[in-house]
Design an enzyme around this catalytic site. Structure first.
Site, short mmCIF file in Angstrom:
data_model
loop_
_atom_site.label_atom_id
_atom_site.label_comp_id
_atom_site.label_asym_id
_atom_site.label_seq_id
_atom_site.Cartn_x
_atom_site.Cartn_y
_atom_site.Cartn_z
N TYR A 187 68.20 76.54 -1.82
CA TYR A 187 66.96 76.79 -1.44
C TYR A 187 65.89 75.60 -1.81
CZ TYR A 187 62.79 79.22 0.13
OH TYR A 187 61.68 79.57 0.64
N SER B 155 58.24 75.24 0.79
CA SER B 155 58.06 75.88 -0.48
C SER B 155 57.68 74.98 -1.43
CB SER B 155 59.50 76.62 -0.93
OG SER B 155 59.56 77.12 -2.17
#
Length: 276
Positions: free
Chosen positions: A187, A160
């Site tokens: 995350y 990401s």
């Protein structure tokens, strides 16, 4: 200068005869990964938890698609899947480590509180580490070992932009300036780990003909609140969030011989989010 045979260029992107596994294969992006791989000729294995019904989605892909129930944190589950895949297709050539947890809080009134670092639940952090990091480790170990033994393969770890840069918490504020949500710590932490795990594995298996790369996508528009889409889009150079299909080309590139001299690299496809 070496002459280029233009007729061979499409062949570089072909995956005919190759078997590709996509973990988290029934998710929003996972489905698009599967469809892209199938479109260029791969045998596609839709791998996901039983509740997601990967077998049903695999049936929609047509011939040479297989749905398998897996738990990426359970080695026995993965070994059973490996044996089923090899029995069906005879090889494992591509692994897309796509399965991941991205925090969602069911109660909007508690989202800001629970996602704040000071109060973020330890159990949530542990669960994300298990799925997002341990899951990639185990899948790479079980499925990647087959590639190393056969002397070829491509592993694509989905990370990401938040594995590269810190979250901009301001995009989670509405028009009134209220912080409705924080991007929680798990995350970005896990996606950053995946990027360096890619480098490790690329170095470890380089002499086995196994290429390992990261694909780092940006945010995908998926019925989010209007304020969020506006805030996010304003930070990209292209002025929009991604569509669910925007990563298909990059995925095929990394999976195929078009990227034959590429390993240990993080391919960022984010509309320019991290460029400035």
């Amino acid at each position: 200068m070496e002459n280029i045979n233009k007729s061979t260029i499409p062949q570089l992107f072909s995956l005919v005869g190759k078997t590709a596994i996509v973990t988290g294969g029934t998710g929003l992006i996972g489905k698009k990964h599967c469809e892209a791989l199938k479109a260029v000729g791969a045998n596609v294995v839709v791998a996901d938890i039983a509740q997601a019904n990967p077998k049903a989605f695999a049936e929609t892909l047509g011939e040479n698609a297989l749905g398998v129930n897996i738990d990426v944190t359970n080695e026995t589950s993965l070994i059973d899947a490996k044996n089923e895949i090899l029995a069906r297709f005879g090889s494992i050539d591509i692994l897309v480590n796509n399965a991941a947890i991205n925090d969602m809080f069911e109660n909007p009134e508690l989202a800001a509180s629970l996602s704040a670092f000071e109060k973020y639940p330890l159990e949530s952090f542990r669960k994300s580490l298990e799925v997002n990091v341990l899951g990639v480790f185990l899948c790479s170990q079980v499925f990647g070992a087959v590639m190393a033994e056969q002397g070829s393969g491509s592993i694509i770890n989905i990370a990401s932009t938040y594995g590269i840069v810190g979250p901009d918490q301001s995009i989670y504020r509405n028009e009134a300036g209220e912080q409705l949500f924080f991007k929680s710590p798990s995350y970005p932490t896990t996606k950053g780990a995946i990027i360096n795990f890619t480098r490790y594995l690329a170095a470890y298996w380089g002499n086995k003909g196994v290429r390992v790369n990261t694909l780092s996508p940006g945010g995908v528009e998926n019925s989010q609140d209007e304020y969020f889409v506006k805030n996010y889009s304003a930070k990209t150079l292209l002025g929009r969030m991604a569509t669910s299909s925007d990563y298909q080309g990059a995925l095929i590139y990394l999976a195929s011989d078009a990227s034959a001299y590429m390993t240990g690299t993080n391919l960022v496809v984010d509309g320019g989010w991290t460029a400035i």
